[in-house]
Design a protein around this motif. Structure first.
Motif, PDB file in Angstrom:
ATOM      1  N   GLY A  59      44.799  -4.303  -5.671  1.00 31.64           N
ATOM      2  CA  GLY A  59      45.105  -4.424  -4.248  1.00 31.64           C
ATOM      3  C   GLY A  59      46.190  -5.467  -4.023  1.00 31.64           C
ATOM      4  O   GLY A  59      46.820  -5.965  -4.965  1.00 31.64           O
ATOM      5  N   ALA A  61      42.056  -4.344   4.344  1.00 33.20           N
ATOM      6  CA  ALA A  61      42.241  -2.896   4.251  1.00 33.20           C
ATOM      7  C   ALA A  61      43.484  -2.435   4.996  1.00 33.20           C
ATOM      8  O   ALA A  61      44.320  -1.706   4.452  1.00 33.20           O
ATOM      9  CB  ALA A  61      41.000  -2.180   4.783  1.00 33.20           C
ATOM     10  N   ASN A  64      46.781  -3.397   3.360  1.00 31.78           N
ATOM     11  CA  ASN A  64      46.990  -2.637   2.141  1.00 31.78           C
ATOM     12  C   ASN A  64      47.392  -1.205   2.456  1.00 31.78           C
ATOM     13  O   ASN A  64      48.182  -0.605   1.725  1.00 31.78           O
ATOM     14  CB  ASN A  64      45.747  -2.691   1.258  1.00 31.78           C
ATOM     15  CG  ASN A  64      45.734  -3.899   0.360  1.00 31.78           C
ATOM     16  OD1 ASN A  64      45.959  -3.814  -0.830  1.00 31.78           O
ATOM     17  ND2 ASN A  64      45.490  -5.072   0.947  1.00 31.78           N
ATOM     18  N   GLY A  65      46.882  -0.648   3.549  1.00 34.40           N
ATOM     19  CA  GLY A  65      47.355   0.665   3.974  1.00 34.40           C
ATOM     20  C   GLY A  65      48.838   0.662   4.280  1.00 34.40           C
ATOM     21  O   GLY A  65      49.577   1.578   3.886  1.00 34.40           O
ATOM     22  N   LEU A  83      40.941   0.819  -2.432  1.00 33.47           N
ATOM     23  CA  LEU A  83      40.376   0.988  -1.094  1.00 33.47           C
ATOM     24  C   LEU A  83      39.253   2.008  -1.098  1.00 33.47           C
ATOM     25  O   LEU A  83      38.230   1.836  -0.421  1.00 33.47           O
ATOM     26  CB  LEU A  83      41.470   1.395  -0.111  1.00 33.47           C
ATOM     27  CG  LEU A  83      42.529   0.331   0.197  1.00 33.47           C
ATOM     28  CD1 LEU A  83      43.567   0.872   1.169  1.00 33.47           C
ATOM     29  CD2 LEU A  83      41.907  -0.947   0.752  1.00 33.47           C
ATOM     30  N   HIS A  96      36.352  -0.530  -0.687  1.00 28.49           N
ATOM     31  CA  HIS A  96      36.293  -0.716   0.771  1.00 28.49           C
ATOM     32  C   HIS A  96      35.611   0.431   1.509  1.00 28.49           C
ATOM     33  O   HIS A  96      35.157   0.244   2.635  1.00 28.49           O
ATOM     34  CB  HIS A  96      37.718  -0.882   1.321  1.00 28.49           C
ATOM     35  CG  HIS A  96      38.334  -2.204   1.031  1.00 28.49           C
ATOM     36  ND1 HIS A  96      38.568  -3.157   1.986  1.00 28.49           N
ATOM     37  CD2 HIS A  96      38.776  -2.751  -0.132  1.00 28.49           C
ATOM     38  CE1 HIS A  96      39.116  -4.226   1.440  1.00 28.49           C
ATOM     39  NE2 HIS A  96      39.264  -3.993   0.149  1.00 28.49           N
ATOM     40  N   LEU A 133      34.594   1.701   6.532  1.00 24.75           N
ATOM     41  CA  LEU A 133      35.411   0.767   5.773  1.00 24.75           C
ATOM     42  C   LEU A 133      34.904  -0.666   5.892  1.00 24.75           C
ATOM     43  O   LEU A 133      34.499  -1.105   6.980  1.00 24.75           O
ATOM     44  CB  LEU A 133      36.858   0.793   6.277  1.00 24.75           C
ATOM     45  CG  LEU A 133      37.741   1.968   5.862  1.00 24.75           C
ATOM     46  CD1 LEU A 133      39.074   1.903   6.601  1.00 24.75           C
ATOM     47  CD2 LEU A 133      37.972   1.976   4.354  1.00 24.75           C
ATOM     48  N   SER A 140      38.037  -7.413   0.954  1.00 24.88           N
ATOM     49  CA  SER A 140      37.375  -7.606  -0.335  1.00 24.88           C
ATOM     50  C   SER A 140      38.050  -8.783  -1.021  1.00 24.88           C
ATOM     51  O   SER A 140      39.154  -9.199  -0.659  1.00 24.88           O
ATOM     52  CB  SER A 140      37.466  -6.352  -1.212  1.00 24.88           C
ATOM     53  OG  SER A 140      38.795  -6.138  -1.672  1.00 24.88           O
ATOM     54  N   ASP A 199      42.200  -0.932  10.603  1.00 23.16           N
ATOM     55  CA  ASP A 199      41.889  -0.629   9.208  1.00 23.16           C
ATOM     56  C   ASP A 199      41.843   0.876   8.980  1.00 23.16           C
ATOM     57  O   ASP A 199      42.455   1.402   8.047  1.00 23.16           O
ATOM     58  CB  ASP A 199      40.553  -1.268   8.820  1.00 23.16           C
ATOM     59  CG  ASP A 199      40.605  -2.781   8.825  1.00 23.16           C
ATOM     60  OD1 ASP A 199      41.473  -3.340   8.145  1.00 23.16           O
ATOM     61  OD2 ASP A 199      39.787  -3.401   9.526  1.00 23.16           O
ATOM     62  N   VAL A 248      45.008   2.557   6.921  1.00 21.11           N
ATOM     63  CA  VAL A 248      44.632   3.133   5.628  1.00 21.11           C
ATOM     64  C   VAL A 248      44.865   4.641   5.644  1.00 21.11           C
ATOM     65  O   VAL A 248      45.381   5.210   4.672  1.00 21.11           O
ATOM     66  CB  VAL A 248      43.172   2.790   5.278  1.00 21.11           C
ATOM     67  CG1 VAL A 248      42.724   3.555   4.030  1.00 21.11           C
ATOM     68  CG2 VAL A 248      43.019   1.283   5.038  1.00 21.11           C
TER      69      VAL A 248
END
Length: 683
Positions: free
Chosen positions: A314, A415, A418-419, A448, A452, A459, A463, A477, A481
């Motif tokens: 991640g 999350a 990261n998306g 994810l 997640h 979700l 993390s 999120d 994502v």
């Protein structure tokens, strides 16, 4: 002795675990303790890379006398705003309503029923510039609570009632329709009036990278051919890339500039800014072929992978603004890792190369930052530049900088952010033939799903070290994502990512969507706060509301789902209401509205993966500038054609790979020619 934060996973909370303040995390137990003791709650909200949060921590929360006062008369609750954006949002709304401004650290005093009654942000240890000291604030609140508790309760009740009465209903059109072309043109004209024609960007200092607005302008240019829209993007992107807000040695963008010229940044580097701007520059290259845009997109992607990627695959949240000043004093100073003096250049490069580097990067004796230091920029030089010399100088300076104490890293994985990174890295990897970047995007998506996402398509927001946090995902999120998964599906041709996105978007429809089509930031079954947050405007990232509209629209384009299309269009009603009035603050919504107006176009590429003709058609589809176009890739009869309805019943043409360009599943004749496809997607 460690306080109650010692077992938390948030790096920000752990930074306060050894404070003499007896901190509690946000919890029912904290408010029960305040009720039992009959004392108010101090709520302190911040995040790990926040400079002024660190300053207030050192000045006040590490001070024994201040801690003693806090511990005796208050229950102190510390919140990481990145873990609990819902808590941050509802109390920030109260702070802004009461004071007209907000920021972090956010300091709010609450009743044991979590009702706010006194607000602020940073308070100094002594009275300064008209601000009371933090000690004076504590004494004042303690006195008011002890002597005028009924009055305090009445104030808190009025504030909560006022917040409860705030509604978007009056601002939304009854038919909840997306903006029409004339309304998007009006938004463009409003942005033109706010554009800084000298330095790029919008508004004055502090100046933030306007990634969401730039995406709207790129899409508007693609749909209408507006030269002015493109010029604003080009001017802003060049100014940021040449300014101090961009790390000229290591790549990546700082959070914002404290001035109008992009010269001096606030040095923290956030994952979300870099993900959004990486995608912006990649899209600018796609539209214009700009070498500068290509360089910045690739360098920013490389920065994210090099500096923010975690062992689990991640991406960490942020790098701090502050770092050890390297003198052995233990003092942490903002920007210490990044700035240079002429003397420091000479020590690394020698006299001649130092003089060259000073001119090239704008390093002066007087400096552009504190204590005569300069932030590296590219102010521009006359005549040709010796590229080999520049490369040599940068390599040596970067090696020397790597020996300096590094800024701290907040390694929790969020999350939503990261998306955003998945979408940026997938597209950048595809555009510039960087399979390593595409692999990084895929690894983050895998994390994810594994860590997640639970079996019910719910979700976890965060993390750390591969272990999910206790905090539930909020709307952004699910939306970001899903956006990342849909982008990854377009690039890889793997239909499973469309399926995962669909599961998340079904949760959006079930848990976050009101009967009138508006969207809430928290799920219907989330912890009840004094107000259920609901904000359609962009902040540092796209609002969850408009990000969800975009993901719903793309998913509908890939699957033909009227349910998701209708939900997207109803959600865009808020853009109709706000886009013409405050376009700077709803840029992502305007970008999604451009996609809806254009279709969005749906491109189905049918052919065996790896076949050169399939590869050429797929690349042409990905490089198409039609606003918000979706791309699906699959071989006839493959599992992916079953997973993505846009691919179903699309045959090869004369035995050759083919591309189908459609709107609402109504398609033009297929083409087997990549150049023809390029033309169609730029028309």
């Amino acid at each position: 002795m460690p306080n109650r934060l010692a077992h938390e996973t948030s790096p920000y909370l752990l930074q306060h675990a050894d404070n003499p303040v007896d901190w509690w995390p946000w919890s029912t137990e904290a408010f029960e303790e305040a009720r039992r003791r009959g004392v108010p709650v101090l709520l302190s909200v911040g995040y790990s890379s926040c400079h002024w949060c660190h300053v207030m921590a050192h000045e006040s929360f590490e001070d024994q006398a201040t801690a003693a006062l806090l511990n005796e008369h208050f229950v102190a609750v510390k919140v990481d705003r990145e873990e609990r954006p819902d808590v941050d949002a509802v109390y920030m709304e109260a702070v802004q309503a009461a004071t007209g401004q907000g920021g972090w650290p956010m300091t709010v005093f609450l009743t044991p029923d979590a009702e706010p009654f006194y607000f602020g942000t940073y308070f100094p240890p002594e009275p300064r510039h008209g601000m009371p000291s933090f000690g004076q604030v504590l004494e004042g609140v303690r006195s008011a609570w002890a002597d005028r508790r009924d009055e305090v309760g009445e104030v808190a009740g009025r504030i909560v009632a006022d917040l409860s009465e705030r509604s978007l209903a009056g601002a939304l059109a009854a038919d909840r329709r997306p903006p029409r072309p004339e309304e998007l043109h009006t938004a463009l004209m409003a942005l033109t009036r706010e554009f800084d024609a000298v330095h790029g960007g919008f508004g004055g200092a502090p100046k933030f990278p306007p990634a969401m607005v730039l995406e709207f302008l790129l899409r508007h240019h693609a749909r209408t051919g507006s030269a002015g829209a493109l010029e604003m993007v080009q001017a802003t992107c060049e100014a940021m890339a040449r300014g101090g807000i961009y790390d000229q040695l290591g790549g990546g963008f700082a959070r914002y500039a404290v001035d109008t010229t992009w010269t001096v940044p606030h040095f923290e580097k956030m994952l979300y800014d870099n993900a959004l701007l990486c995608r912006t520059y990649a899209h600018l290259w796609r539209a214009t072929g700009s070498d500068l845009a290509r360089r910045i997109a690739v360098q920013t992607a490389d920065f994210m992978v090099r500096e923010l990627r975690t062992e689990q695959g991640g991406f960490a949240s942020a790098l701090d603004a502050d770092s050890d000043d390297g003198t052995g004093s233990g003092r942490h100073v903002e920007g210490a890792y990044y700035v240079w003096t002429p003397q420091a250049l000479r020590a690394v490069l020698g006299e001649e190369d130092a003089e060259f580097a000073a001119g090239y990067f704008g390093v002066t004796e007087e400096g552009t930052f504190e204590e005569g230091a300069s932030v590296l920029q590219l102010p521009g030089t006359e005549g040709p530049v010796d590229a080999e010399r520049v490369t040599s100088v940068k390599r040596r300076l970067l090696a020397e900088r790597d020996r300096r104490p590094r800024p701290g890293r907040d390694d929790k994985v969020v999350a939503a952010w990261n998306g955003l990174a998945i979408a940026a890295l997938a597209e950048t990897g595809a555009y510039f033939d960087r399979p390593d970047l595409l692999q990084a995007a895929t690894d983050a998506a895998d994390l994810l799903v594994r860590v997640h996402m639970d079996g019910h398509a719910r979700l976890h927001r965060t993390s750390r070290d591969g272990t999910p946090g206790a905090n539930s995902g909020v709307l952004e999120d699910y939306a970001d994502v899903a956006e990342g998964f849909l982008t990854l599906a377009s690039v890889t041709g793997e239909g499973v990512w469309v399926e995962f996105a669909g599961l998340l978007l079904d949760t959006v429809l079930l848990q976050f969507t009101a009967e009138d089509g508006s969207l809430y930031d928290t799920a219907a079954d989330a912890e009840a706060l004094i107000r259920r947050p609901q904000d359609p405007t962009d902040n540092a990232t796209p609002s969850g509301w408009t990000a969800a509209a975009g993901a719903l629209l793309s998913y509908a384009a890939l699957t033909g789902s009227d349910l998701h299309r209708t939900a997207a269009e109803r959600a865009l009603g808020v853009v109709t209401a706000l886009g013409v009035r405050v376009p700077r603050f709803i840029g992502w919504g305007l970008a999604v509205a451009e996609a809806a107006l254009d279709g969005p176009r749906e491109v189905a590429v049918i052919g065996a993966q790896g076949d050169p003709a399939t590869v050429a058609l797929h690349r042409a589809a990905l490089l198409g500038t039609a606003p918000g176009a979706v791309v699906a890739l699959g071989a006839p009869g493959s599992d992916d054609t079953a997973a993505v309805p846009l691919l179903k019943d699309r045959p090869l043409v004369g035995g050759r790979p083919a591309a189908y360009v459609c709107r609402r599943f109504t398609c033009e004749r297929p083409t087997t020619d990549a150049e023809e496809l390029t033309g169609r997607l730029r028309d």
